[in-house]
Scaffold this motif. Structure first.
Motif, PDB file in Angstrom:
ATOM      1  N   GLU A 172      22.851  -0.886 -28.910  1.00 28.97           N
ATOM      2  CA  GLU A 172      22.000  -1.465 -30.002  1.00 28.97           C
ATOM      3  C   GLU A 172      20.588  -2.058 -29.472  1.00 28.97           C
ATOM      4  O   GLU A 172      19.787  -1.933 -30.212  1.00 28.97           O
ATOM      5  N   ALA A 173      20.343  -2.601 -28.220  1.00 33.48           N
ATOM      6  CA  ALA A 173      19.135  -2.929 -27.461  1.00 33.48           C
ATOM      7  C   ALA A 173      18.498  -1.702 -27.568  1.00 33.48           C
ATOM      8  O   ALA A 173      16.932  -1.721 -27.793  1.00 33.48           O
ATOM      9  N   MET A 174      19.045  -0.664 -27.225  1.00 35.51           N
ATOM     10  CA  MET A 174      18.064   0.598 -27.056  1.00 35.51           C
ATOM     11  C   MET A 174      17.842   1.047 -28.281  1.00 35.51           C
ATOM     12  O   MET A 174      16.408   1.521 -28.516  1.00 35.51           O
ATOM     13  N   ALA A 175      18.449   1.166 -29.480  1.00 40.70           N
ATOM     14  CA  ALA A 175      18.218   1.429 -30.771  1.00 40.70           C
ATOM     15  C   ALA A 175      17.042   0.738 -31.162  1.00 40.70           C
ATOM     16  O   ALA A 175      16.100   1.086 -31.936  1.00 40.70           O
ATOM     17  N   ALA A 176      17.100  -0.653 -30.926  1.00 39.97           N
ATOM     18  CA  ALA A 176      15.866  -1.492 -31.354  1.00 39.97           C
ATOM     19  C   ALA A 176      14.623  -1.443 -30.435  1.00 39.97           C
ATOM     20  O   ALA A 176      13.683  -2.144 -30.867  1.00 39.97           O
ATOM     21  N   GLY A 177      14.732  -0.529 -29.486  1.00 40.78           N
ATOM     22  CA  GLY A 177      13.422  -0.285 -28.627  1.00 40.78           C
ATOM     23  C   GLY A 177      13.285  -1.449 -27.491  1.00 40.78           C
ATOM     24  O   GLY A 177      12.026  -1.809 -27.076  1.00 40.78           O
ATOM     25  N   LEU A 178      14.402  -2.321 -27.306  1.00 41.62           N
ATOM     26  CA  LEU A 178      14.243  -3.451 -26.444  1.00 41.62           C
ATOM     27  C   LEU A 178      13.980  -3.018 -24.956  1.00 41.62           C
ATOM     28  O   LEU A 178      14.802  -1.911 -24.471  1.00 41.62           O
ATOM     29  N   PRO A 179      13.213  -3.515 -24.125  1.00 37.07           N
ATOM     30  CA  PRO A 179      13.064  -3.239 -23.052  1.00 37.07           C
ATOM     31  C   PRO A 179      14.100  -3.471 -22.148  1.00 37.07           C
ATOM     32  O   PRO A 179      14.825  -4.421 -22.266  1.00 37.07           O
ATOM     33  N   ASN A 180      14.385  -2.930 -20.904  1.00 38.08           N
ATOM     34  CA  ASN A 180      15.694  -3.138 -20.193  1.00 38.08           C
ATOM     35  C   ASN A 180      16.798  -3.172 -20.702  1.00 38.08           C
ATOM     36  O   ASN A 180      17.871  -4.090 -20.512  1.00 38.08           O
ATOM     37  N   PHE A 181      16.862  -2.281 -21.731  1.00 37.51           N
ATOM     38  CA  PHE A 181      18.085  -2.345 -22.456  1.00 37.51           C
ATOM     39  C   PHE A 181      19.470  -2.125 -21.904  1.00 37.51           C
ATOM     40  O   PHE A 181      20.510  -2.544 -22.079  1.00 37.51           O
ATOM     41  N   VAL A 194      20.678 -13.589 -33.999  1.00 40.34           N
ATOM     42  CA  VAL A 194      19.508 -12.414 -34.545  1.00 40.34           C
ATOM     43  C   VAL A 194      19.929 -11.202 -33.837  1.00 40.34           C
ATOM     44  O   VAL A 194      20.261 -11.180 -32.617  1.00 40.34           O
ATOM     45  N   THR A 195      20.017 -10.238 -34.746  1.00 38.89           N
ATOM     46  CA  THR A 195      20.150  -8.888 -33.903  1.00 38.89           C
ATOM     47  C   THR A 195      19.204  -8.140 -33.041  1.00 38.89           C
ATOM     48  O   THR A 195      18.068  -8.770 -33.205  1.00 38.89           O
ATOM     49  N   ALA A 196      19.261  -7.129 -32.357  1.00 30.27           N
ATOM     50  CA  ALA A 196      18.440  -6.763 -31.617  1.00 30.27           C
ATOM     51  C   ALA A 196      17.035  -6.039 -32.606  1.00 30.27           C
ATOM     52  O   ALA A 196      16.126  -6.142 -32.025  1.00 30.27           O
ATOM     53  N   ALA A 197      17.667  -5.753 -33.570  1.00 29.14           N
ATOM     54  CA  ALA A 197      16.466  -5.240 -34.780  1.00 29.14           C
ATOM     55  C   ALA A 197      16.025  -6.594 -35.428  1.00 29.14           C
ATOM     56  O   ALA A 197      14.819  -6.154 -36.128  1.00 29.14           O
ATOM     57  N   GLY A 198      16.320  -7.520 -35.179  1.00 29.66           N
ATOM     58  CA  GLY A 198      15.517  -8.910 -35.608  1.00 29.66           C
ATOM     59  C   GLY A 198      16.120  -9.238 -36.819  1.00 29.66           C
ATOM     60  O   GLY A 198      15.608 -10.521 -37.513  1.00 29.66           O
ATOM     61  N   GLN A 199      17.329  -8.943 -37.386  1.00 34.37           N
ATOM     62  CA  GLN A 199      17.627  -9.401 -38.468  1.00 34.37           C
ATOM     63  C   GLN A 199      18.591 -10.678 -38.008  1.00 34.37           C
ATOM     64  O   GLN A 199      19.322 -10.820 -37.291  1.00 34.37           O
TER      65      GLN A 199
END
Length: 168
Positions: free
Chosen positions: A24-33, A90-95
């Motif tokens: 989920e972190a990778m799909a949202a483009g979070l660094p260091n996922f 809050v989800t990785a995508a910001g929801q």
């Protein structure tokens, strides 16, 4: 972050839970996922013991608005559940999520899971098993955010997870 969907149905252990967090972190483009892990206790490790201690005592922050969960990391590590400033909802995508159940496995993030029932067999209970795992509610900033522990539910149901970045 809170996962956007229910976690794995407790058959793959911590590895499957961590993979869900990382995906989920990778799909949202979070660094260091790849450093994201599920905040889950087992009978041999507390949820927080899975994370390195931050030497600067900076708190974990919520994705999206960067609000600190607690004033310091040590406030959470010292078991001060009532010290949450914002909920980890809050989800990785910001929801931003409503009042949902999350798997925890223990009454507090600093506690071991009290038994394999509370941790869904250390998160490896097959979906046909009727043991029940401990949970919390991820919109709360009181003790309910992690340890609404009198509510135990069927491990076959995939519930959301709270994931945190392992800062090293």
């Amino acid at each position: 972050i809170a996962t956007s969907t229910g976690g794995p149905n407790n058959t793959g252990g911590l590895e499957a839970a961590d993979k869900l967090c990382q995906d989920e972190a990778m799909a949202a483009g979070l660094p260091n996922f790849q450093a994201f892990k599920a905040l889950l206790a087992t009978t041999t490790a507390s949820a927080l013991s899975r994370f390195a201690v931050n030497p600067t005592d900076e708190p974990w922050v919520r994705v999206g608005d960067n609000q600190p969960l607690t004033a310091t990391e040590s406030a959470m590590r010292n078991g001060q559940l009532g010290t949450l400033i914002v909920a980890p909802n809050v989800t990785a995508a910001g929801q931003r999520l409503g009042n949902i159940e999350i798997w925890t496995g223990a009454p507090r993030p600093t506690d071991l899971g009290p038994n394999t029932s509370a941790t869904c067999g250390n998160w490896k209970s097959p979906t046909t098993t009727k043991s029940s795992g401990g949970l919390g509610y991820d919109t709360g900033v009181s003790t309910y955010w992690f340890g609404a522990f009198n509510n135990v539910l069927d491990c076959a149901v995939g519930r959301r997870l709270v994931c945190m970045e392992n800062l090293q």
